[in-house]
Design a protein around this motif. Structure first.
Motif, PDB file in Angstrom:
ATOM      1  N   PHE A  94       0.855  -1.171   0.000  1.00  0.00           N
ATOM      2  CA  PHE A  94       0.000   0.000   0.000  1.00  0.00           C
ATOM      3  C   PHE A  94       0.895   1.227   0.000  1.00  0.00           C
ATOM      4  N   VAL A  95       0.632   2.147  -0.912  1.00  0.00           N
ATOM      5  CA  VAL A  95       1.241   3.468  -0.857  1.00  0.00           C
ATOM      6  C   VAL A  95       0.156   4.411  -0.344  1.00  0.00           C
ATOM      7  N   GLU A  96       0.442   5.076   0.765  1.00  0.00           N
ATOM      8  CA  GLU A  96      -0.564   5.917   1.406  1.00  0.00           C
ATOM      9  C   GLU A  96      -0.563   7.311   0.800  1.00  0.00           C
ATOM     10  N   GLU A  97      -1.745   7.730   0.373  1.00  0.00           N
ATOM     11  CA  GLU A  97      -1.948   9.106  -0.097  1.00  0.00           C
ATOM     12  C   GLU A  97      -2.876   9.792   0.905  1.00  0.00           C
ATOM     13  N   ALA A  98      -3.055  11.097   0.759  1.00  0.00           N
ATOM     14  CA  ALA A  98      -3.882  11.838   1.716  1.00  0.00           C
ATOM     15  C   ALA A  98      -5.288  11.237   1.809  1.00  0.00           C
ATOM     16  N   ASP A  99      -5.826  10.831   0.659  1.00  0.00           N
ATOM     17  CA  ASP A  99      -7.236  10.431   0.634  1.00  0.00           C
ATOM     18  C   ASP A  99      -7.457   8.945   0.382  1.00  0.00           C
ATOM     19  N   GLY A 100      -6.405   8.167   0.322  1.00  0.00           N
ATOM     20  CA  GLY A 100      -6.637   6.750   0.051  1.00  0.00           C
ATOM     21  C   GLY A 100      -5.346   5.979  -0.103  1.00  0.00           C
ATOM     22  N   LEU A 101      -5.498   4.726  -0.489  1.00  0.00           N
ATOM     23  CA  LEU A 101      -4.361   3.821  -0.616  1.00  0.00           C
ATOM     24  C   LEU A 101      -4.258   3.309  -2.048  1.00  0.00           C
ATOM     25  N   THR A 102      -3.043   3.310  -2.573  1.00  0.00           N
ATOM     26  CA  THR A 102      -2.786   2.641  -3.848  1.00  0.00           C
ATOM     27  C   THR A 102      -2.248   1.257  -3.522  1.00  0.00           C
ATOM     28  N   LEU A 103      -2.951   0.229  -3.970  1.00  0.00           N
ATOM     29  CA  LEU A 103      -2.460  -1.132  -3.796  1.00  0.00           C
ATOM     30  C   LEU A 103      -1.559  -1.461  -4.979  1.00  0.00           C
TER      31      LEU A 103
END
Ligand SMILES: [Zn+2]
Length: 245
Positions: free
Chosen positions: A25-34
């Motif tokens: 998971f790469v964490e962004e301000a509004d969500g996660l990129t799997l």
């Protein structure tokens, strides 16, 4: 499943002892990129980890079309039908059963486990230089013709798929490590993989995250060493070939 957390990155490892397979998971301000979808049974663990972090999965991005990176994709897409899936156009062809090579590609056979029954197809085709939130897409051919790596531009974390392995000792894709030989056995072309490894080392990552093996901090010197080892192995083979001709 084991989870490691470093900066904006969460590493989810399935079968950590025997055949370690990573999703991220790469964490962004509004969500996660799997990034990558591990093994068929991994969907539950991936969804639970996102719940635990407390952010929705907003994208599913795939480094390449091998089964141990796509295993849970159908199950995840069933649960997350509106979440877009990203894969390179070149590797979509593999999913469609087309193992042919382009005129500008070396003629070694495409290898590895490519799932035949996968239902999901990407919603978005990935190209070199594409931006996905904080991630920069970097074309990384060699392990497969359409492999992609991702650089988090906030902190130079590099998610490299199988362009490198760390389990069994760091190696450029295509260079066999006896204690974990599977990535090398599944590699399409060692020369292309070596060129990709150089390109990725030149990005000067601060953290290296791969499909198989734990996280490596300040990895540049180790990557350079792995590149020299691969260069020597490939150079040696060329020498043998030229002696024979
Ligand atoms: Zn692979």
């Amino acid at each position: 499943m084991r989870i490691r957390h470093k900066h904006s990155l969460y590493q989810l490892t399935f079968l950590p002892r025997f055949f370690p397979v990573n999703s991220y998971f790469v964490e962004e301000a509004d969500g996660l990129t799997l990034i990558d979808a591990a093994l068929p049974y991994s969907a539950k663990g991936i969804l639970r980890a996102a719940e635990h972090i407390g952010k929705p999965i907003s994208r599913i991005v795939l480094t390449h079309a091998h089964g141990d990176h796509l295993g849970a994709l159908d199950a995840l897409k069933l649960q997350l039908p509106h979440v877009p899936v990203y894969l390179s156009a070149r590797d979509v062809r593999l999913l469609d059963g087309d193992l042919s090579l382009d005129a500008d590609e070396p003629g070694t056979p495409i290898r590895g486990d490519i799932p035949k029954k996968l239902q999901t197809r990407p919603d978005v085709l990935l190209h070199d230089g594409d931006r996905l939130g904080s991630l920069l897409t970097v074309s990384a051919p060699g392990h497969t013709p359409g492999s992609m790596a991702f650089l988090d531009t906030r902190n130079q974390t590099l998610i490299a798929g199988d362009a490198f392995q760390l389990r069994g000792g760091i190696a450029v894709s295509g260079q066999l490590r006896i204690t974990f030989p599977f990535p090398a056995m599944a590699t399409w072309n060692a020369d292309r993989a070596l060129a990709t490894a150089r390109k990725l080392a030149d990005l000067q990552p601060t953290l290296l995250a791969v499909g198989h093996g734990s996280l490596l901090e300040q990895p540049t010197a180790a990557m350079e060493q792995a590149i020299r080892t691969a260069q020597a192995a490939i150079g040696g083979k060329e020498h043998v070939t030229s002696n024979r001709s």
